[in-house]
Enzyme design. Structure first.
Site, PDB file in Angstrom:
ATOM      1  N   SER A 227       0.882  -1.263  -0.119  1.00 58.53           N
ATOM      2  CA  SER A 227      -0.222   0.009   0.108  1.00 58.53           C
ATOM      3  C   SER A 227       0.719   1.129  -0.007  1.00 58.53           C
ATOM      4  O   SER A 227       2.136   1.016   0.224  1.00 58.53           O
ATOM      5  CB  SER A 227      -0.835  -0.192   1.203  1.00 58.53           C
ATOM      6  N   CYS A 282      -2.965  -4.756  -7.914  1.00 59.18           N
ATOM      7  CA  CYS A 282      -2.318  -3.467  -8.219  1.00 59.18           C
ATOM      8  C   CYS A 282      -2.481  -3.041  -9.750  1.00 59.18           C
ATOM      9  O   CYS A 282      -2.423  -1.855 -10.010  1.00 59.18           O
ATOM     10  CB  CYS A 282      -0.805  -3.248  -7.871  1.00 59.18           C
TER      11      CYS A 282
END
Length: 498
Positions: A227, A282
């Site tokens: 993240s 992602c």
């Protein structure tokens, strides 16, 4: 008794002496299937010291022998691909085909690591000055470390340690505490392939163990995927301690749809790219930008996505699995509700999703929003779930502005039949990986994985053929033309699409 995940230190699996354990749950049932240890300070020190000691001899091993180790390792991974995939399914919830793909993309990196001799070649120039020659050599750094996320428990660790070890480094790997069993099985196969003890260490834990890696003076380089907040923390802390750090962080990937695109190809691509893998990747397409008349397709896109349903990995009809945790599910549902409150139109709402016989699973159904603006939280945040937000603009220039104004630059794609539009987009878009009529432009390992802007922190791009210094950027283009024998042209270009 619940299985206790072991540590892999100095070539052997050992039981941790820690008093802190993290439950590993099946996200489709909430059943605790294992416990991951938070390695003690002494265990972390032993792992790093073992890697440091092993480096002394491993760096002297001929590069061809290191390559052959990777060949043997790759063959073992292929033999055990289904077995590893089933472990992924149990602790992460992926469908079996998605899990097999996770393993296979890692195998492809191991195959690239087996090609390491040509990548380790240096340079030479004779007579740089009178009677003076210059030679350069590529040499390993020492002990490297990897910190990996939950969503690709095979592929991302295999992005890291095979390349580092093939280059002559040793490696300390800290996988996600949410699905640690996959990495342990991979480490077991690496040892079976003939890896000397100490070359690879696997430690488990959470922030305390990561901080040990970030501060330990014997760790020379760190690779991270995860993240934004954690990526920034790892990059800042690691570089403050004078380490080389590459940190791949968040993403908000846009697909631009031109009105001349093949509508059915667009719909098919968006279904898989937006909700596949439960949106937990992602490189997922989370924003679709429809240009001009293409916006009329949005209801058909929502209808197609609405036919997709999640389920357990033993269900052959399940398109994707559960979210990794109840906390992840709650965050996604909160963002869906916030999108409604902010004025976006929820064309498809997956908030109240259930799967028969699995009432406790972390299920989120496919969700589609229209009339989304860049000020909304569902646009600004990486939702990391099966949620597609759609926007409408009048021109390619407007679409480019939307994409380029985003703080992220991981991947993007454009669907069009125009060579001119494709050329303009790939040249002007400020994103590292660009697909032309390809929904998710993930490059093969002999290209660099090249996130830009807030999707990457570091002075070198990872996992590719060569490192790219901070003063340049690499852009990887992946293209596919769907139509046969169509001539398209534009300013300064003419392409025969075949």
């Amino acid at each position: 008794m619940t299985k206790q995940v072991q540590l892999f230190i100095d070539g052997a699996f050992i039981d941790s002496t820690t008093e802190q354990w993290i439950p590993v749950t099946n996200p489709a049932t909430q059943e605790v299937i294992a416990q991951a240890p938070c390695a003690t300070a002494d265990e972390m020190s032993r792992a790093i010291e073992s890697a440091k000691e092993a480096f002394k001899s491993w760096k002297e091993v001929p590069v061809s022998e290191r390559a052959r180790l990777m060949m043997r390792f790759g063959n073992l991974l292929k033999e055990h691909q289904t077995e590893i995939a089933e472990i992924i399914c149990q602790e992460l919830g992926k469908t079996i085909e998605d899990a097999k793909g996770d393993v296979w993309r890692g195998i492809e990196v191991v195959e690239q690591a087996a090609n390491i001799p040509s990548l380790m070649m240096g340079e030479t120039v004779e007579n740089v000055a009178r009677s003076i020659d210059t030679y350069s050599y590529i040499q390993p750094l020492g002990v490297c470390a990897g910190i990996t996320p939950f969503n690709f428990p095979a592929m991302i660790p295999l992005w890291m340690f095979p390349m580092a070890i093939a280059c002559g480094n040793t490696f300390v790997l800290k996988p996600s505490e949410q699905d640690p069993m996959t990495v342990n099985r991979i480490a077991e196969l690496f040892a079976e392939a003939g890896a000397p003890k100490g070359v690879l260490q696997v430690v488990h834990g959470a922030k305390e163990q990561v901080d040990t890696i970030l501060h330990h003076p014997d760790i020379k380089a760190i690779s991270f995927v995860g993240s934004v907040n954690v990526g920034q923390y790892i990059y800042k802390t690691g570089t403050d301690n004078l380490k080389r750090v590459q940190a791949f962080a968040g993403a908000k990937n846009h697909m631009v749809i031109m009105p001349d695109a093949n509508k059915q190809q667009v719909i098919n691509a968006l279904v898989g790219a937006s909700v596949g893998a439960a949106g937990q990747r992602c490189m997922a397409i989370s924003v679709a930008v429809f240009v001009g008349a293409a916006q009329d397709w949005i209801p058909e896109v929502a209808a197609a996505i609405g036919k997709v349903r999640p389920g357990v990995y033993t269900d052959p009809n399940a398109a994707y699995g559960p979210q990794i945790s109840p906390q992840a599910k709650a965050r996604i549902l909160s963002l869906i509700e916030q999108g409604k409150n902010e004025g976006a139109t929820c064309l498809l709402d997956g908030s109240d999703c259930s799967v028969e016989d699995f009432p406790n699973g972390n299920w989120v159904g496919p969700t589609v929003f229209s009339n989304v603006t860049t000020e909304m939280e569902i646009y600004k945040q990486e939702i990391f779930g099966p949620v597609l937000t759609t926007m409408s603009v009048d021109s390619l220039d407007e679409a480019l502005k939307v994409v380029n104004d985003s703080p992220y630059g991981n991947g993007t794609s454009i669907f069009t039949a125009s060579g001119a539009a494709a050329r303009k987009y790939q040249h002007q878009v400020e994103v590292g990986q660009v697909g032309i009529n390809i929904p998710i432009p993930v490059p093969l390992p002999f290209f660099s994985f090249t996130g830009w802007k807030g999707s990457f922190y570091g002075d070198q791009h990872a996992y590719g053929k060569q490192a790219v210094r901070f003063y340049t950027e690499t852009k990887t283009i992946t293209a596919r033309w769907f139509d046969d024998d169509i001539q398209v042209s534009g300013p300064n270009m003419s392409i025969n699409l075949r």
